[in-house]
Motif scaffolding. Structure first.
Motif, PDB file in Angstrom:
ATOM      1  N   ALA A  19      45.688  33.700   5.756  1.00  0.00           N
ATOM      2  CA  ALA A  19      46.821  33.080   6.463  1.00  0.00           C
ATOM      3  C   ALA A  19      46.309  32.150   7.557  1.00  0.00           C
ATOM      4  CB  ALA A  19      47.730  34.155   7.048  1.00  0.00           C
ATOM      5  N   GLN A  20      45.269  32.576   8.268  1.00  0.00           N
ATOM      6  CA  GLN A  20      44.676  31.744   9.318  1.00  0.00           C
ATOM      7  C   GLN A  20      44.072  30.478   8.713  1.00  0.00           C
ATOM      8  OE1 GLN A  20      44.644  31.681  12.646  1.00  0.00           O
ATOM      9  NE2 GLN A  20      43.388  29.841  12.570  1.00  0.00           N
ATOM     10  N   GLY A  21      43.365  30.630   7.611  1.00  0.00           N
ATOM     11  CA  GLY A  21      42.736  29.476   6.971  1.00  0.00           C
ATOM     12  C   GLY A  21      43.751  28.453   6.482  1.00  0.00           C
ATOM     13  N   VAL A  22      44.805  28.925   5.849  1.00  0.00           N
ATOM     14  CA  VAL A  22      45.838  28.013   5.342  1.00  0.00           C
ATOM     15  C   VAL A  22      46.551  27.314   6.495  1.00  0.00           C
ATOM     16  CG1 VAL A  22      48.042  27.900   4.110  1.00  0.00           C
ATOM     17  CG2 VAL A  22      46.154  29.240   3.164  1.00  0.00           C
ATOM     18  N   SER A  23      46.923  28.076   7.511  1.00  0.00           N
ATOM     19  CA  SER A  23      47.629  27.452   8.641  1.00  0.00           C
ATOM     20  C   SER A  23      46.724  26.457   9.369  1.00  0.00           C
ATOM     21  CB  SER A  23      48.194  28.503   9.597  1.00  0.00           C
ATOM     22  OG  SER A  23      47.171  29.212  10.252  1.00  0.00           O
ATOM     23  N   ALA A  24      45.447  26.786   9.528  1.00  0.00           N
ATOM     24  CA  ALA A  24      44.513  25.866  10.188  1.00  0.00           C
ATOM     25  C   ALA A  24      44.319  24.600   9.358  1.00  0.00           C
ATOM     26  CB  ALA A  24      43.179  26.558  10.439  1.00  0.00           C
ATOM     27  N   PHE A  25      44.234  24.750   8.030  1.00  0.00           N
ATOM     28  CA  PHE A  25      44.095  23.588   7.143  1.00  0.00           C
ATOM     29  C   PHE A  25      45.303  22.660   7.280  1.00  0.00           C
ATOM     30  CE2 PHE A  25      45.414  21.686   3.108  1.00  0.00           C
ATOM     31  CZ  PHE A  25      44.365  20.797   2.903  1.00  0.00           C
ATOM     32  N   LEU A  26      46.511  23.232   7.182  1.00  0.00           N
ATOM     33  CA  LEU A  26      47.722  22.412   7.297  1.00  0.00           C
ATOM     34  C   LEU A  26      47.793  21.735   8.663  1.00  0.00           C
ATOM     35  CD1 LEU A  26      50.382  24.655   5.542  1.00  0.00           C
ATOM     36  CD2 LEU A  26      49.439  22.488   4.721  1.00  0.00           C
ATOM     37  N   PHE A  27      47.459  22.477   9.699  1.00  0.00           N
ATOM     38  CA  PHE A  27      47.492  21.941  11.055  1.00  0.00           C
ATOM     39  C   PHE A  27      46.523  20.762  11.195  1.00  0.00           C
ATOM     40  CE2 PHE A  27      46.444  22.266  15.657  1.00  0.00           C
ATOM     41  CZ  PHE A  27      47.726  22.137  16.175  1.00  0.00           C
ATOM     42  N   ARG A  28      45.294  20.936  10.695  1.00  0.00           N
ATOM     43  CA  ARG A  28      44.297  19.847  10.756  1.00  0.00           C
ATOM     44  C   ARG A  28      44.774  18.621   9.989  1.00  0.00           C
ATOM     45  NH1 ARG A  28      40.729  23.957   9.632  1.00  0.00           N
ATOM     46  NH2 ARG A  28      40.516  23.226   7.505  1.00  0.00           N
ATOM     47  N   GLN A  29      45.348  18.848   8.809  1.00  0.00           N
ATOM     48  CA  GLN A  29      45.829  17.721   8.001  1.00  0.00           C
ATOM     49  C   GLN A  29      46.958  16.987   8.703  1.00  0.00           C
ATOM     50  OE1 GLN A  29      44.332  16.653   5.072  1.00  0.00           O
ATOM     51  NE2 GLN A  29      42.850  18.130   5.816  1.00  0.00           N
ATOM     52  N   ILE A  30      47.857  17.718   9.314  1.00  0.00           N
ATOM     53  CA  ILE A  30      48.958  17.085  10.048  1.00  0.00           C
ATOM     54  C   ILE A  30      48.409  16.260  11.203  1.00  0.00           C
ATOM     55  CG2 ILE A  30      50.925  17.566  11.582  1.00  0.00           C
ATOM     56  CD1 ILE A  30      51.573  19.953   9.656  1.00  0.00           C
ATOM     57  N   LEU A  31      47.452  16.825  11.952  1.00  0.00           N
ATOM     58  CA  LEU A  31      46.885  16.082  13.086  1.00  0.00           C
ATOM     59  C   LEU A  31      46.074  14.875  12.645  1.00  0.00           C
ATOM     60  CD1 LEU A  31      45.884  18.903  15.601  1.00  0.00           C
ATOM     61  CD2 LEU A  31      47.907  17.430  15.599  1.00  0.00           C
ATOM     62  N   GLU A  32      45.426  14.949  11.468  1.00  0.00           N
ATOM     63  CA  GLU A  32      44.706  13.779  10.963  1.00  0.00           C
ATOM     64  C   GLU A  32      45.669  12.643  10.635  1.00  0.00           C
ATOM     65  OE1 GLU A  32      42.090  14.580   7.666  1.00  0.00           O
ATOM     66  OE2 GLU A  32      40.980  16.087   8.807  1.00  0.00           O
ATOM     67  N   ARG A  33      46.813  12.974  10.076  1.00  0.00           N
ATOM     68  CA  ARG A  33      47.798  11.962   9.690  1.00  0.00           C
ATOM     69  C   ARG A  33      48.654  11.499  10.872  1.00  0.00           C
ATOM     70  NH1 ARG A  33      46.619  14.977   5.499  1.00  0.00           N
ATOM     71  NH2 ARG A  33      46.820  14.262   3.369  1.00  0.00           N
ATOM     72  N   HIS A  34      48.781  12.360  11.864  1.00  0.00           N
ATOM     73  CA  HIS A  34      49.655  12.077  13.010  1.00  0.00           C
ATOM     74  C   HIS A  34      48.909  12.420  14.294  1.00  0.00           C
ATOM     75  CE1 HIS A  34      52.846  11.705  10.048  1.00  0.00           C
ATOM     76  NE2 HIS A  34      52.409  12.847   9.543  1.00  0.00           N
ATOM     77  N   SER A  35      47.855  11.665  14.546  1.00  0.00           N
ATOM     78  CA  SER A  35      46.951  11.975  15.657  1.00  0.00           C
ATOM     79  C   SER A  35      47.644  11.931  17.021  1.00  0.00           C
ATOM     80  CB  SER A  35      45.746  11.039  15.649  1.00  0.00           C
ATOM     81  OG  SER A  35      46.182   9.694  15.731  1.00  0.00           O
ATOM     82  N   GLY A  36      48.702  11.184  17.159  1.00  0.00           N
ATOM     83  CA  GLY A  36      49.412  11.076  18.439  1.00  0.00           C
ATOM     84  C   GLY A  36      50.543  12.070  18.606  1.00  0.00           C
ATOM     85  N   LEU A  37      50.641  13.022  17.692  1.00  0.00           N
ATOM     86  CA  LEU A  37      51.754  13.981  17.721  1.00  0.00           C
ATOM     87  C   LEU A  37      51.931  14.618  19.096  1.00  0.00           C
ATOM     88  CD1 LEU A  37      53.928  15.831  16.438  1.00  0.00           C
ATOM     89  CD2 LEU A  37      52.068  17.313  15.691  1.00  0.00           C
TER      90      LEU A  37
END
Length: 168
Positions: A19-37
């Protein structure tokens, strides 16, 4: 319609590291696409947000100042400045900015506790991002992208339909 309850029930057997790995992966991907979030949070960037899916055995803590997320079992208390609690489908729809968070809050389908101003700032930041979690997950599938994207969109639609909502 038995697909969603069976899927959600099976998630109780998921090990915490997964669960930690999946959530961290999604979080990283979101921040890569939306760095100014998190830039739009201003003074609220130092706040920590807990997201508690009512239909999962996990809670998730997001720390914008460190750009980290942490999954914990619900039996383990977490300290956050603000907490948003509700069904996973609604929390994901909020993250994607595809449902009216105010309407969900006032209809008591979501519970928000703690620093309300920080939650509003986060919601406003998310609304401007056009996050697509189905696309993020599908991108990880390489050549299976079209098939997985179709499956994820179908699951997303079914999950919101079961909550009595449609995807905007």
């Amino acid at each position: 319609m038995l697909f969603r309850p069976r899927l959600m029930a099976s998630l109780h057997a998921v090990p915490l590291p997964l669960a930690q790995g999946v959530s961290a992966f999604l979080f990283r991907q979101i921040l890569e696409r939306h760095s100014g979030l998190f830039d739009r949070l201003g003074a609220f960037k130092e706040k920590r947000f807990a997201f508690v899916p009512t239909d999962l055995p996990f809670s998730f803590l997001v720390d914008p100042s460190c750009k980290t997320t942490k999954a914990v079992r619900k039996s383990h208390p977490i300290t956050a400045d603000a907490t948003v609690e509700g069904p996973l489908a609604l929390l994901l729809a909020l993250a994607e900015g595809r449902v009216d968070g105010d309407a969900l809050f006032f209809s008591r389908r979501l519970a928000v506790t703690g620093d309300m101003e920080s939650v509003i700032a986060l919601r406003n930041a998310l609304d401007d991002c056009d996050i697509d979690i189905a696309e993020i997950i599908a991108n990880a599938a390489g050549p299976l992208h079209p098939m997985l994207r179709s499956l994820m969109v179908s699951i997303r639609k079914q999950a919101l339909t079961s909550e009595g909502l449609s995807w905007n």
